[in-house]
Design a protein around this motif. Structure first.
Motif, PDB file in Angstrom:
ATOM      1  N   CYS A 161     134.619  94.793 118.333  1.00  0.00           N
ATOM      2  CA  CYS A 161     133.827  95.851 118.965  1.00  0.00           C
ATOM      3  C   CYS A 161     132.548  96.100 118.169  1.00  0.00           C
ATOM      4  O   CYS A 161     131.466  96.283 118.753  1.00  0.00           O
ATOM      5  CB  CYS A 161     134.652  97.128 119.065  1.00  0.00           C
ATOM      6  N   ASN A 197     131.151 100.281 127.380  1.00  0.00           N
ATOM      7  CA  ASN A 197     131.789 101.089 126.334  1.00  0.00           C
ATOM      8  C   ASN A 197     130.825 101.505 125.231  1.00  0.00           C
ATOM      9  O   ASN A 197     131.244 102.047 124.203  1.00  0.00           O
ATOM     10  CB  ASN A 197     132.958 100.332 125.706  1.00  0.00           C
ATOM     11  N   TYR A 198     129.527 101.246 125.444  1.00  0.00           N
ATOM     12  CA  TYR A 198     128.508 101.631 124.467  1.00  0.00           C
ATOM     13  C   TYR A 198     127.532 102.563 125.182  1.00  0.00           C
ATOM     14  O   TYR A 198     126.653 102.114 125.926  1.00  0.00           O
ATOM     15  CB  TYR A 198     127.835 100.391 123.873  1.00  0.00           C
ATOM     16  N   ASN A 248     130.603 104.270 121.164  1.00  0.00           N
ATOM     17  CA  ASN A 248     131.755 103.964 122.018  1.00  0.00           C
ATOM     18  C   ASN A 248     132.006 105.106 122.992  1.00  0.00           C
ATOM     19  O   ASN A 248     131.889 106.278 122.622  1.00  0.00           O
ATOM     20  CB  ASN A 248     133.009 103.775 121.161  1.00  0.00           C
ATOM     21  N   SER A 262     134.260  97.108 125.007  1.00  0.00           N
ATOM     22  CA  SER A 262     134.919  97.158 123.703  1.00  0.00           C
ATOM     23  C   SER A 262     136.323  96.581 123.811  1.00  0.00           C
ATOM     24  O   SER A 262     137.085  96.964 124.714  1.00  0.00           O
ATOM     25  CB  SER A 262     135.010  98.595 123.193  1.00  0.00           C
TER      26      SER A 262
END
Length: 287
Positions: free
Chosen positions: A43, A139-140, A179, A101
């Motif tokens: 990740c 996921n970012y 995240n 992630s």
């Protein structure tokens, strides 16, 4: 003379089984920890690639941060097809896997939920719809309020503006992306993947339009610690690692690393309808 073959006694078998069970009890948690650590490392690699793509984009855009979103329609169909930061940066990323992630168990089908179903759109738009959905469920999460505020206006009533990175006072201490989570079930379990944008920390607004950082700005509700099972309890940020304690973060100078949510939330005193301040100057800095 025939040889006699000696078999294990029941006691011996039970001792061996007990030893194996003890070893398994010791080793399985170690294997699980090693797997979790590998996911956290993968990740972090994705986060660094995200940062690299963003800075390559900004080098070609006179040092302006990328837009969070273009039209606010959340679809590739119609008169105003949408793009979000994850699709805008694809010429530099060249890989949608970077946006997910490994710590998030959501699969492809989960990331298509709540958005246009690729199987129902015209064939010519299927791939573009998939790419948009994956980018929206990234996921970012981009630090929207600081780097690309959402504004009222434009043909769809929505517009964003990227800010100049020269305005960032302390880039090494300012979160660029973190995240994130898309949604949570009634029991608080994460669902649907990630979220491409997050709200600034230590703020909670009851009004959808507010004067910070410029008027009128749109919000998703900002931080919501009063509802601990809400998706935006941390403004959209989510700790996918170290047993739900650590989130990987991309900073505005391009470096990336993990922080415990207890560190990210340190000093926050969020009140509904309150204009708030940033208490932890080492984690979030307004430019």
């Amino acid at each position: 003379m025939a040889r006699k073959h000696k078999a294990f006694t029941l006691i011996e078998l039970l001792v061996v089984i007990a030893i194996i069970a003890i070893l398994a009890a010791i080793l399985f948690p170690v294997f699980a920890q090693a797997k979790a650590a590998a996911k956290k490392t993968a990740c972090l690699s994705n986060a660094k690639n995200y940062a690299t793509a963003a800075f390559m984009y900004m080098a070609d855009a006179d040092d302006f941060a990328p837009l969070l979103q273009t039209t606010g329609t959340y679809t590739r169909q119609g008169a105003y097809p949408d793009d979000v930061i994850g699709t805008i940066m694809q010429p530099y990323m060249k890989n949608t896997d970077i946006l997910a992630s490994p710590g998030d168990p959501a699969g492809f089908a989960d990331r298509m939920l709540d958005l246009d179903n690729p199987s129902t759109v015209p064939a010519a738009l299927k791939q573009a719809t998939i790419l948009l959905n994956l980018a929206i469920k990234s996921n970012y999460a981009y630090n929207t309020d600081y780097f690309s505020p959402m504004l009222s206006g434009g043909p769809t009533g929505f517009m964003t503006a990227g800010v100049s990175m020269s305005r960032v006072a302390r880039s090494a201490n300012t979160i660029f992306a973190v995240n994130s989570v898309w949604d949570r079930t009634s029991g608080g379990s994460p669902r649907g993947g990630g979220n491409w944008g997050m709200d600034a920390p230590c703020r909670y607004y009851t009004d959808g339009t507010d004067s910070f950082p410029r008027s009128p700005a749109w919000w998703w509700g900002a931080w919501n610690p009063a509802s601990p099972l809400a998706w935006n309890v941390f403004g959209g940020a989510w700790p996918w690692h170290t047993s739900g304690q650590v989130a990987n973060i991309v900073w505005a100078d391009g470096h990336a690393g993990g922080k415990r949510m207890s560190q990210v939330t340190a000093g926050c005193d969020v009140k509904a309808g309150w204009q708030g301040r940033i208490f932890d100057k080492d984690l979030y800095v307004w430019h």
